[in-house]
Design an enzyme around this catalytic site. Structure first.
Site, PDB file in Angstrom:
ATOM      1  N   LYS A  85     -28.482 -36.955  21.129  1.00  0.00           N
ATOM      2  CA  LYS A  85     -29.068 -37.062  19.781  1.00  0.00           C
ATOM      3  C   LYS A  85     -30.036 -38.233  19.670  1.00  0.00           C
ATOM      4  CE  LYS A  85     -26.301 -34.504  16.584  1.00  0.00           C
ATOM      5  NZ  LYS A  85     -25.083 -34.516  15.803  1.00  0.00           N
ATOM      6  N   HIS A 103     -19.885 -29.311  24.345  1.00  0.00           N
ATOM      7  CA  HIS A 103     -19.256 -29.276  23.007  1.00  0.00           C
ATOM      8  C   HIS A 103     -19.825 -28.247  22.041  1.00  0.00           C
ATOM      9  CE1 HIS A 103     -22.501 -32.245  22.189  1.00  0.00           C
ATOM     10  NE2 HIS A 103     -22.387 -31.880  20.938  1.00  0.00           N
ATOM     11  N   HIS A 104     -20.998 -27.703  22.320  1.00  0.00           N
ATOM     12  CA  HIS A 104     -21.499 -26.631  21.444  1.00  0.00           C
ATOM     13  C   HIS A 104     -21.367 -25.248  22.087  1.00  0.00           C
ATOM     14  CE1 HIS A 104     -22.748 -29.126  18.167  1.00  0.00           C
ATOM     15  NE2 HIS A 104     -23.476 -29.907  18.963  1.00  0.00           N
TER      16      HIS A 104
END
Ligand SMILES: [Fe+2]
Ligand SMILES: [Fe+2]
Ligand SMILES: [Fe+2]
Length: 406
Positions: free
Chosen positions: A258, A307-308
Site C-alpha cells: 500500500k 490476503h486478498h
C-alpha cells in the site's frame, strides 16, 4: 528463522524510500558522515552500532505528516518530529538505545548517550548543509566545512578537527555522492554480523507495521490489528507458538504494498473508477514482489501476499483457490477481512462486531473464506473485540501522545 540486523534495517529504509526517497537519502548520508566521525573519535563498537541505527531511522517520525509538507525539510532538530520518531520506536526493546539517541532535544545532553546524541545532531545538520552545494562535493569540500563551522559553533572542539581532516580526504566526499550512497551504507555498516532471532525480527516488523499504518489516517492501526488478530486465530487453531509468531509477522507485513498506492486513492470517498480500482488491487501484488527478495522470510512472504486471495478463486492477484491456500494464508485473509470491516473507511463508519460477523458468514456461505476460521471469531468474539479496540487505541496514541514524552 535467521536474518541479519543490517538486512532488516536496510529493508525498513527500502520501504520508506517508496514514500520518500529524499528522506532516506538524508538518513543514509547522515549515517555515512556519522560513521566517519565515530571512527575519528574512536568510539566503541557498541556506540558505533547505536549511532548507525539511530542515523538510519532518526527521522521516521517525519512520515506521520509527510504528505502535508513540502519536500526536503528533514531537520531532526524539529522537536515534534523527534517526538513522533520516539513514539514509533517506543516499546520495542531492539530500538531502546536508538530511541534514546534520536531524541536529542530532551533537556540537556547529560545522560549516558550524550556523545551519540551530539554526533547525530552534528551529522544531521551537516547533511542538511550539503544541499547548499553542487553535486560534486569533493570540489568544494573546504567551503562546506568552513561554512558549517561558521553557522554552528556549539559542538565539541574535536568535531571541528574532524571537519578539518575530512575536508582533505576525497573518499569521504565521493561516498556522499548520490550514486554511491546505497552501496556505501552497506560497506561501512557496523552491524553486518549481528543476527536476529524471531523475537527481534518481530519487533522490526512491528516498526514496519507502524510505518505502513501511518501512511493513511484511515488505517491508523490496520497492519498492527491484522497481525494481532491473525496471531490469536493461529493460537485458537492450535498452532505452535513459533507459527503463531510467524503468522503475526505476516499480518504486520501484509499491506506493505500500500505504500505504493497514492494517498488520495486510499482515502477517496466516492466510488473508484476501473483504473483506480486496479491501482488499489496492485498493492497485494506489490507486497508479494517486495517480500520475495527477502529469502529469510520463507513461507511468511506468501502468507502475507495471499490476503486478498479467496478459496473459490475469486480473489486477486493470482486467483489461487483452496488447493493452494494453506491454513496460515487463510488466517491472514480472515484477519484482514474482519479488521477492515471493523474500521472506519472513507465511505462508511466502522461496523459492529456482529455486523462484521454477519458479512463474514455470508462470505463463508459463498465459499470464499474459511468457515472453520470464521467459527473461531464467533467462539471468541469478546477476545477479538478487545484486540481490535486495543490495537486501534495504540495506533491513535502513536500520533496523539506526543506531548507526554518525558
Ligand atoms: Fe534529520
Ligand atoms: Fe490488502
Ligand atoms: Fe489489509
Amino acid at each position: 528463522m535467521d536474518i541479519s540486523l543490517q538486512l532488516s534495517i536496510k529493508f525498513i529504509n527500502e520501504l520508506i524510500k517508496i514514500v520518500s526517497p529524499a528522506l532516506v537519502k538524508h538518513m543514509e548520508r547522515t549515517a555515512i558522515v556519522a560513521m566517519e566521525l565515530c571512527d575519528y573519535l574512536d568510539l566503541s563498537k557498541e556506540q558505533q552500532k547505536n549511532v548507525y541505527i539511530a542515523a538510519l531511522l532518526h527521522d521516521i517520525g517525519e512520515l506521520i505528516d509527510i504528505r502535508t509538507r513540502e519536500y526536503g525539510d528533514f531537520h531532526s532538530n524539529n522537536e515534534l518530529h523527534q517526538r513522533y520518531t520516539y513514539n514509533m520506536l517506543n516499546g520495542l526493546d531492539i530500538f531502546e538505545q536508538t530511541k534514546a539517541i534520536v531524541y536529542t532535544r530532551r533537556a540537556g545532553y547529560e545522560d549516558k548517550h550524550q556523545q551519540e546524541k551530539a554526533i547525530l545532531s552534528f551529522c544531521d545538520r551537516f547533511e542538511y548543509d550539503l544541499r547548499l552545494y553542487p553535486e560534486n562535493l569533493a570540489s568544494c569540500s573546504e567551503d562546506i566545512c568552513n561554512g558549517f563551522a561558521e553557522r554552528y559553533s556549539d559542538y565539541p572542539a574535536e568535531f571541528y578537527d574532524f571537519l578539518n581532516t575530512v575536508s582533505q580526504r576525497e573518499y569521504f566526499w565521493f561516498r556522499l555522492q548520490t550514486d554511491n550512497i546505497p552501496r556505501v551504507v552497506n560497506v561501512i555498516s557496523p552491524i553486518k554480523v549481528i543476527h536476529l532471532d524471531i523475537d527481534d525480527f518481530q519487533q522490526i516488523c512491528t516498526l514496519i507495521a507502524r510505518i505502513v499504518d501511518t501512511h493513511s489516517g484511515f488505517t491508523a492501526a490496520h497492519s498492527m490489528t491484522v497481525g494481532l488478530v491473525a496471531r490469536e486465530l493461529a493460537y485458537y487453531s492450535g498452532m505452535t507458538s513459533y507459527d503463531q509468531q510467524r503468522i503475526e509477522i505476516a499480518g504486520y507485513l501484509h499491506d506493505i504494498g500500500k505504500l505504493y498506492v497514492p494517498i488520495n486513492l486510499l482515502e477517496k470517498k466516492s466510488a473508484l473508477s476501473r483504473k483506480e480500482y486496479s491501482m488499489l488491487k496492485e498493492h497485494s501484488y506489490k507486497t508479494a514482489e517486495i517480500l520475495s527478495v527477502v529469502a529469510e522470510l520463507g513461507e511468511i512472504a506468501a502468507w502475507a501476499a495471499n490476503h486478498h486471495e479467496r478459496l473459490d478463486g475469486s480473489g486477486y492477484p493470482y486467483h489461487l483457490n483452496r488447493i493452494y491456500l494453506d491454513i496460515p494464508s487463510r488466517i491472514v485473509a480472515v484477519a484482514d477481512f474482519f479488521t477492515a470491516l471493523t474500521e472506519v473507511r472513507p465511505y462508511r463508519g466502522p461496523l459492529s462486531i456482529q455486523d462484521a460477523l454477519d458479512i463474514m458468514d455470508k462470505a463463508v456461505e459463498d465459499g470464499s473464506i474459511d468457515g472453520e476460521i470464521v467459527a473461531l471469531l464467533h467462539q471468541h468474539k469478546e477476545a477479538f473485540y478487545t484486540i481490535v479496540n486495543q490495537a486501534r487505541e495504540g495506533g491513535r496514541a502513536l500520533v496523539r501522545d506526543v506531548a507526554s514524552i518525558p
